[in-house]
Design a protein around this motif. Structure first.
Motif, PDB file in Angstrom:
ATOM      1  N   GLY A 110      24.799  12.407   2.867  1.00  0.00           N
ATOM      2  CA  GLY A 110      26.140  12.933   2.618  1.00  0.00           C
ATOM      3  C   GLY A 110      27.022  12.911   3.851  1.00  0.00           C
ATOM      4  N   ASN A 111      28.044  13.779   3.854  1.00  0.00           N
ATOM      5  CA  ASN A 111      29.054  13.859   4.908  1.00  0.00           C
ATOM      6  C   ASN A 111      29.661  12.483   5.178  1.00  0.00           C
ATOM      7  OD1 ASN A 111      30.702  15.157   6.709  1.00  0.00           O
ATOM      8  ND2 ASN A 111      29.249  15.061   8.395  1.00  0.00           N
ATOM      9  N   TYR A 112      29.993  11.766   4.096  1.00  0.00           N
ATOM     10  CA  TYR A 112      30.520  10.410   4.196  1.00  0.00           C
ATOM     11  C   TYR A 112      31.955  10.406   4.693  1.00  0.00           C
ATOM     12  CZ  TYR A 112      26.506   9.523   1.208  1.00  0.00           C
ATOM     13  OH  TYR A 112      25.246   9.470   0.693  1.00  0.00           O
ATOM     14  N   HIS A 113      32.278   9.450   5.507  1.00  0.00           N
ATOM     15  CA  HIS A 113      33.664   9.207   5.927  1.00  0.00           C
ATOM     16  C   HIS A 113      33.859   7.704   5.842  1.00  0.00           C
ATOM     17  CE1 HIS A 113      37.266  10.711   8.232  1.00  0.00           C
ATOM     18  NE2 HIS A 113      37.479   9.412   8.068  1.00  0.00           N
ATOM     19  N   TRP A 114      34.580   7.278   4.831  1.00  0.00           N
ATOM     20  CA  TRP A 114      34.736   5.861   4.529  1.00  0.00           C
ATOM     21  C   TRP A 114      35.958   5.323   5.257  1.00  0.00           C
ATOM     22  CZ3 TRP A 114      34.957   4.012  -1.260  1.00  0.00           C
ATOM     23  CH2 TRP A 114      34.971   2.626  -1.298  1.00  0.00           C
ATOM     24  N   HIS A 118      41.522  -1.053   2.618  1.00  0.00           N
ATOM     25  CA  HIS A 118      42.122  -0.778   1.313  1.00  0.00           C
ATOM     26  C   HIS A 118      42.230   0.732   1.120  1.00  0.00           C
ATOM     27  CE1 HIS A 118      42.056  -4.849  -0.371  1.00  0.00           C
ATOM     28  NE2 HIS A 118      40.907  -5.008   0.280  1.00  0.00           N
ATOM     29  N   LEU A 119      43.122   1.139   0.244  1.00  0.00           N
ATOM     30  CA  LEU A 119      43.288   2.551  -0.075  1.00  0.00           C
ATOM     31  C   LEU A 119      41.975   3.117  -0.611  1.00  0.00           C
ATOM     32  CD1 LEU A 119      45.133   5.033  -0.487  1.00  0.00           C
ATOM     33  CD2 LEU A 119      45.631   4.126  -2.774  1.00  0.00           C
ATOM     34  N   VAL A 120      41.559   4.250  -0.079  1.00  0.00           N
ATOM     35  CA  VAL A 120      40.348   4.921  -0.524  1.00  0.00           C
ATOM     36  C   VAL A 120      40.710   6.350  -0.899  1.00  0.00           C
ATOM     37  CG1 VAL A 120      38.065   5.760   0.160  1.00  0.00           C
ATOM     38  CG2 VAL A 120      38.871   3.544   0.993  1.00  0.00           C
ATOM     39  N   LYS A 121      40.293   6.764  -2.077  1.00  0.00           N
ATOM     40  CA  LYS A 121      40.454   8.148  -2.514  1.00  0.00           C
ATOM     41  C   LYS A 121      39.058   8.669  -2.815  1.00  0.00           C
ATOM     42  CE  LYS A 121      44.989   7.378  -4.522  1.00  0.00           C
ATOM     43  NZ  LYS A 121      45.812   7.477  -5.732  1.00  0.00           N
ATOM     44  N   ALA A 122      38.831   9.926  -2.535  1.00  0.00           N
ATOM     45  CA  ALA A 122      37.508  10.499  -2.769  1.00  0.00           C
ATOM     46  C   ALA A 122      37.636  11.787  -3.566  1.00  0.00           C
ATOM     47  CB  ALA A 122      36.815  10.790  -1.438  1.00  0.00           C
ATOM     48  N   THR A 123      36.701  12.003  -4.459  1.00  0.00           N
ATOM     49  CA  THR A 123      36.649  13.224  -5.250  1.00  0.00           C
ATOM     50  C   THR A 123      35.221  13.741  -5.180  1.00  0.00           C
ATOM     51  OG1 THR A 123      38.340  12.367  -6.736  1.00  0.00           O
ATOM     52  CG2 THR A 123      37.020  14.215  -7.533  1.00  0.00           C
TER      53      THR A 123
END
Length: 144
Positions: A110-114, A118-123
């Protein structure tokens, strides 16, 4: 949008004679969905027998198949290893998940930081799948 339509949409693109990365049309989302702890119980790689018997979260199945039917791209992106591909694909198909692709070997922990061009959205999944709503939040970005 079925797999063939997605492949055609994302096939080779040229601009001024140069290859460029394809960009999805306005309104089409490319969902990357985790499996363990997100669409079913959290099953660690060390217990692969549970991958066969776990049950999907009903709201996840309903929501993801709705997104698929609306023309979005569904890609499962999991920390399961390549040796778990067959059991994972069989489980997704048996439970009726509609999807375009399956990526194995997502980093664990976990603790991902992409970071991407390109546009990245995270939920973050917190126990319930619903349609997405807009919300203002603080995010970390590169300095301009």
């Amino acid at each position: 949008m079925n797999k063939d339509e997605v492949n055609k949409l994302l096939s080779e693109k040229l601009e001024d004679g140069e290859h460029v990365s394809p960009v999805l049309p306005e309104g089409v989302k490319n969902y990357l969905i985790d499996i363990d702890g997100t669409i079913t119980e959290d099953v660690p790689n060390e217990e692969p027998d549970r991958m066969k018997t776990c049950e999907p979260f009903p709201d996840a199945l309903k929501t993801l198949n709705k997104w698929y039917d609306e023309g979005h791209i569904i890609c499962f992106f999991t920390s399961r290893t390549e040796e778990h591909r067959d059991v994972t694909t069989e489980w997704l198909n048996r439970h009726g998940f509609k999807f375009h692709s399956l990526l194995m070997g997502k980093p664990r922990g976990g603790n991902y930081h992409w970071v991407d061009n390109h546009l990245v959205k995270a939920t973050r999944y917190k126990g319930k799948f619903t349609d997405l709503v807009e919300k203002e939040v603080t995010i970390e970005v590169f300095e301009d």
